[in-house]
Design an enzyme around this catalytic site. Structure first.
Site, PDB file in Angstrom:
ATOM      1  N   ASN A  99      -8.635  62.313   4.189  1.00 49.12           N
ATOM      2  CA  ASN A  99      -8.329  62.203   5.678  1.00 49.12           C
ATOM      3  C   ASN A  99      -8.283  60.016   6.043  1.00 49.12           C
ATOM      4  O   ASN A  99      -9.427  59.288   4.755  1.00 49.12           O
ATOM      5  CB  ASN A  99      -9.204  62.575   6.346  1.00 49.12           C
ATOM      6  CG  ASN A  99      -8.566  63.516   7.219  1.00 49.12           C
ATOM      7  OD1 ASN A  99      -7.754  63.557   7.672  1.00 49.12           O
ATOM      8  ND2 ASN A  99      -9.306  64.930   7.374  1.00 49.12           N
TER       9      ASN A  99
ATOM     10  N   GLU B 244      -1.610  66.564  13.742  1.00 49.19           N
ATOM     11  CA  GLU B 244      -1.683  65.235  12.942  1.00 49.19           C
ATOM     12  C   GLU B 244      -1.046  64.695  12.335  1.00 49.19           C
ATOM     13  O   GLU B 244       0.464  64.339  12.977  1.00 49.19           O
ATOM     14  CB  GLU B 244      -2.202  66.301  11.979  1.00 49.19           C
ATOM     15  CG  GLU B 244      -3.537  66.723  11.097  1.00 49.19           C
ATOM     16  CD  GLU B 244      -4.337  64.842  10.353  1.00 49.19           C
ATOM     17  OE1 GLU B 244      -3.864  63.750  10.965  1.00 49.19           O
ATOM     18  OE2 GLU B 244      -5.440  65.384  10.813  1.00 49.19           O
TER      19      GLU B 244
ATOM     20  N   ASP C  29     -11.889  62.021  10.462  1.00 47.47           N
ATOM     21  CA  ASP C  29     -10.737  62.527  10.369  1.00 47.47           C
ATOM     22  C   ASP C  29     -10.113  61.330  10.136  1.00 47.47           C
ATOM     23  O   ASP C  29      -9.562  60.384   9.235  1.00 47.47           O
ATOM     24  CB  ASP C  29     -10.301  63.811  11.176  1.00 47.47           C
ATOM     25  CG  ASP C  29      -9.432  64.645  11.210  1.00 47.47           C
ATOM     26  OD1 ASP C  29      -8.101  64.191  10.405  1.00 47.47           O
ATOM     27  OD2 ASP C  29     -10.109  65.642  11.082  1.00 47.47           O
TER      28      ASP C  29
END
Length: 286
Positions: free
Chosen positions: A143, A15, A193
């Site tokens: 997100n 991430e 996302d």
């Protein structure tokens, strides 16, 4: 255009990719292994923490702002020293940090979520001029935090809703009015996302479970898709020469051992050249 493997380390939950414009270096996280990762001319680099870490902004050539499960930190990449800037839901054992990004005013937006995605447990905050302020609450999976190049608005999502929201910003970068739906991916069954905005204002969104990153105009019109070999793409970032390389992190989380084996691409970090021109991430002003 095909995706190349930029780094073959397989993250459980990759991430938060950040291209540092002064160092010309990509940083990203493996949240579940509590690691900050990078590469330079010498090869792979890694810093370990004692709790999940998930997002970063750059402060100066040697310093990052890093979001962890309990705080925001000033972190020196030379000697791994860190100083707490503020607490982040430190008294809430249910949550951890998730997606975050610097805003054009030198602030830093950071989202939280439940460690097992507890419904409505998270929130989105802004750290600005030394103060942390909650902006939005009852978020399940925060997100897609990113900002229009003209500073007119911010984008974000609660992934579970399948909707990306847009909120207008005032001249100091604070939300003005209620968020509105920018993009509804429910009809396509897609899960938004992490996201980043390119120089033209197009929003590039990683879509968890779909093995792709898709671009949408500032009006929410679908523009194009970039396919990747990893099923769970998590977040894109522009970097490299002229900010013309799209870096994309991915995850092995929620995949079976038969699918996410040690020779699979899942969890690796990828680079795609020439898809669009991005912008340098703003400096976080502490």
């Amino acid at each position: 255009m095909s995706a190349e493997v930029f780094d073959d380390r397989r993250c459980i939950l990759g991430e938060g990719p950040l291209w540092h414009p002064e160092r010309e270096q990509l940083f990203w996280f493996d949240i579940m292994r509590h690691r900050l990762l990078s590469r330079d001319a010498s090869g792979p680099l890694e810093w370990r923490f004692d709790e999940p870490v998930s997002a970063a902004g750059w402060v100066d050539t040697e310093t990052l702002l890093i979001a962890s499960a309990s705080a925001l930190w000033r972190f020196d990449v030379r000697d791994s020293s860190k100083t707490q800037l503020c607490r982040l839901e430190q008294d809430n054992a249910v949550t951890r940090s998730n997606d975050g990004r610097a805003d054009p005013w030198g602030g830093f937006w950071i989202g939280t979520m439940g460690r097992t995605a507890e419904s409505g447990a998270g929130a989105i905050y802004r750290f600005y001029q030394g103060r942390l302020q909650r902006l939005f609450s009852e978020i399940t999976i925060s997100n897609a935090i990113c900002f229009a190049p003209n500073r007119s608005c911010a984008y974000f999502t609660d992934t579970t809703t399948k909707r990306v929201m847009r909120v207008a910003l005032d001249r100091n970068g604070w939300p003005e009015g209620d968020p509105v739906v920018f993009l509804d991916l429910t009809p396509d069954g897609l899960n938004p996302d992490g996201a980043v905005v390119d120089k033209s204002g197009a929003v590039w969104i990683a879509q968890w479970g779909a093995a792709r990153v898709a671009a949408y105009s500032g009006q929410g019109t679908f523009l194009r898709v970039v396919d990747l070999p990893a099923r769970h793409t998590t977040c894109p970032a522009f970097g490299g020469a002229g900010f013309r390389t799209l870096f994309v992190t991915s995850a092995r989380q929620c995949l079976s051992a038969e699918v996410a084996h040690d020779q699979s691409p899942h969890g690796q970090t990828f680079a795609i050249s020439g898809v669009a021109e991005g912008l340098p991430e703003p400096r976080v002003i502490l």
